[in-house]
Design a protein around this motif. Structure first.
Motif, PDB file in Angstrom:
ATOM      1  N   GLU A 134      15.120  49.882  11.046  1.00 31.83           N
ATOM      2  CA  GLU A 134      14.754  48.605  10.425  1.00 31.83           C
ATOM      3  C   GLU A 134      13.758  48.846   9.304  1.00 31.83           C
ATOM      4  O   GLU A 134      12.874  49.688   9.424  1.00 31.83           O
ATOM      5  CB  GLU A 134      14.101  47.686  11.450  1.00 31.83           C
ATOM      6  CG  GLU A 134      15.007  47.289  12.589  1.00 31.83           C
ATOM      7  CD  GLU A 134      14.284  46.477  13.654  1.00 31.83           C
ATOM      8  OE1 GLU A 134      13.037  46.548  13.743  1.00 31.83           O
ATOM      9  OE2 GLU A 134      14.974  45.766  14.404  1.00 31.83           O
ATOM     10  N   LEU A 135      13.879  48.067   8.254  1.00 27.16           N
ATOM     11  CA  LEU A 135      12.942  48.125   7.136  1.00 27.16           C
ATOM     12  C   LEU A 135      11.633  47.465   7.539  1.00 27.16           C
ATOM     13  O   LEU A 135      11.626  46.345   8.034  1.00 27.16           O
ATOM     14  CB  LEU A 135      13.536  47.411   5.915  1.00 27.16           C
ATOM     15  CG  LEU A 135      12.672  47.342   4.667  1.00 27.16           C
ATOM     16  CD1 LEU A 135      12.394  48.735   4.110  1.00 27.16           C
ATOM     17  CD2 LEU A 135      13.355  46.477   3.611  1.00 27.16           C
ATOM     18  N   VAL A 136      10.517  48.172   7.319  1.00 22.90           N
ATOM     19  CA  VAL A 136       9.182  47.624   7.572  1.00 22.90           C
ATOM     20  C   VAL A 136       8.597  47.099   6.270  1.00 22.90           C
ATOM     21  O   VAL A 136       8.116  45.969   6.196  1.00 22.90           O
ATOM     22  CB  VAL A 136       8.243  48.682   8.199  1.00 22.90           C
ATOM     23  CG1 VAL A 136       6.821  48.166   8.299  1.00 22.90           C
ATOM     24  CG2 VAL A 136       8.762  49.129   9.550  1.00 22.90           C
ATOM     25  N   SER A 137       8.632  47.927   5.226  1.00 20.86           N
ATOM     26  CA  SER A 137       8.083  47.506   3.936  1.00 20.86           C
ATOM     27  C   SER A 137       8.670  48.341   2.806  1.00 20.86           C
ATOM     28  O   SER A 137       9.081  49.471   3.010  1.00 20.86           O
ATOM     29  CB  SER A 137       6.561  47.631   3.922  1.00 20.86           C
ATOM     30  OG  SER A 137       6.174  48.983   4.036  1.00 20.86           O
ATOM     31  N   VAL A 138       8.684  47.741   1.631  1.00 19.99           N
ATOM     32  CA  VAL A 138       9.036  48.448   0.402  1.00 19.99           C
ATOM     33  C   VAL A 138       7.735  48.587  -0.374  1.00 19.99           C
ATOM     34  O   VAL A 138       7.173  47.597  -0.820  1.00 19.99           O
ATOM     35  CB  VAL A 138      10.091  47.683  -0.424  1.00 19.99           C
ATOM     36  CG1 VAL A 138      10.344  48.380  -1.753  1.00 19.99           C
ATOM     37  CG2 VAL A 138      11.382  47.533   0.370  1.00 19.99           C
ATOM     38  N   GLU A 139       7.248  49.813  -0.465  1.00 23.43           N
ATOM     39  CA  GLU A 139       5.990  50.048  -1.174  1.00 23.43           C
ATOM     40  C   GLU A 139       6.185  49.931  -2.685  1.00 23.43           C
ATOM     41  O   GLU A 139       5.328  49.433  -3.392  1.00 23.43           O
ATOM     42  CB  GLU A 139       5.399  51.414  -0.830  1.00 23.43           C
ATOM     43  CG  GLU A 139       4.724  51.481   0.538  1.00 23.43           C
ATOM     44  CD  GLU A 139       5.689  51.459   1.703  1.00 23.43           C
ATOM     45  OE1 GLU A 139       6.712  52.167   1.670  1.00 23.43           O
ATOM     46  OE2 GLU A 139       5.436  50.688   2.652  1.00 23.43           O
ATOM     47  N   SER A 140       7.334  50.400  -3.148  1.00 20.46           N
ATOM     48  CA  SER A 140       7.660  50.250  -4.567  1.00 20.46           C
ATOM     49  C   SER A 140       9.166  50.378  -4.742  1.00 20.46           C
ATOM     50  O   SER A 140       9.832  51.099  -4.009  1.00 20.46           O
ATOM     51  CB  SER A 140       6.933  51.286  -5.425  1.00 20.46           C
ATOM     52  OG  SER A 140       7.411  52.584  -5.155  1.00 20.46           O
ATOM     53  N   ALA A 141       9.662  49.652  -5.731  1.00 26.52           N
ATOM     54  CA  ALA A 141      11.072  49.734  -6.106  1.00 26.52           C
ATOM     55  C   ALA A 141      11.133  49.507  -7.610  1.00 26.52           C
ATOM     56  O   ALA A 141      10.748  48.454  -8.099  1.00 26.52           O
ATOM     57  CB  ALA A 141      11.904  48.698  -5.365  1.00 26.52           C
ATOM     58  N   ARG A 142      11.565  50.518  -8.301  1.00 26.86           N
ATOM     59  CA  ARG A 142      11.664  50.427  -9.765  1.00 26.86           C
ATOM     60  C   ARG A 142      13.108  50.707 -10.149  1.00 26.86           C
ATOM     61  O   ARG A 142      13.648  51.776  -9.852  1.00 26.86           O
ATOM     62  CB  ARG A 142      10.729  51.436 -10.406  1.00 26.86           C
ATOM     63  CG  ARG A 142      10.807  51.429 -11.902  1.00 26.86           C
ATOM     64  CD  ARG A 142       9.778  52.364 -12.509  1.00 26.86           C
ATOM     65  NE  ARG A 142       9.368  51.812 -13.772  1.00 26.86           N
ATOM     66  CZ  ARG A 142       8.226  51.227 -14.018  1.00 26.86           C
ATOM     67  NH1 ARG A 142       7.342  51.128 -13.065  1.00 26.86           N
ATOM     68  NH2 ARG A 142       7.952  50.760 -15.196  1.00 26.86           N
ATOM     69  N   PHE A 143      13.724  49.722 -10.809  1.00 23.56           N
ATOM     70  CA  PHE A 143      15.116  49.815 -11.223  1.00 23.56           C
ATOM     71  C   PHE A 143      15.125  50.017 -12.734  1.00 23.56           C
ATOM     72  O   PHE A 143      14.639  49.172 -13.479  1.00 23.56           O
ATOM     73  CB  PHE A 143      15.882  48.565 -10.804  1.00 23.56           C
ATOM     74  CG  PHE A 143      15.763  48.310  -9.328  1.00 23.56           C
ATOM     75  CD1 PHE A 143      16.509  49.039  -8.425  1.00 23.56           C
ATOM     76  CD2 PHE A 143      14.865  47.372  -8.836  1.00 23.56           C
ATOM     77  CE1 PHE A 143      16.376  48.837  -7.059  1.00 23.56           C
ATOM     78  CE2 PHE A 143      14.727  47.154  -7.474  1.00 23.56           C
ATOM     79  CZ  PHE A 143      15.482  47.888  -6.578  1.00 23.56           C
TER      80      PHE A 143
END
Length: 126
Positions: free
Chosen positions: A70-79
């Motif tokens: 399960e996903l807990v958190s997205v610390e960063s996502a750069r597209f």
């Protein structure tokens, strides 16, 4: 034991282990049912599907089946580059930590060019 969830989205086609993590690939197809009507004049693969790809890659790499992470958190996502129909996305993922929490750092590329970087934390499903 938790039953594996049913996946309407096949976010990875192949997964292989590598030192400290894993690599996955996904060929984006315009006729995939979950893309119908999504940017009809230009089929752009949504960034959230890349995050789902990281999750499915982890599940298959660590448990051999879907539904265990399960996903807990997205610390960063750069597209940084759109992923289009016909593209093959490569997910290069470094994994740190152990049960119950894992951290991942993923570099997504298309044709050797970076399209996304995703740092996230995951946990094994209860």
């Amino acid at each position: 034991m938790t039953a594996a969830r049913q996946m309407p989205l096949s976010a990875v086609d192949a997964v292989e282990a590598k030192d400290g993590g894993c690599v996955a690939r996904k060929r984006v197809r315009a006729d995939d049912p979950y893309l119908e009507g999504h940017f009809p004049t230009l089929t752009v693969y949504p960034g959230v599907f890349l995050i789902e790809g990281v999750q499915q890659m982890l599940e298959l790499h660590l448990d051999g089946e879907l539904g265990g992470i399960e996903l807990v958190s997205v610390e960063s996502a750069r597209f940084s580059l759109p992923v289009l129909a016909g593209d093959e996305v490569r997910f290069d993922t470094a994994i740190t930590g152990d049960r119950p929490l894992l951290s991942t750092s993923t570099r997504c590329t298309v044709g050797g060019r970076r399209c996304a970087r995703i740092a996230a934390t995951w946990r094994w499903a209860a």
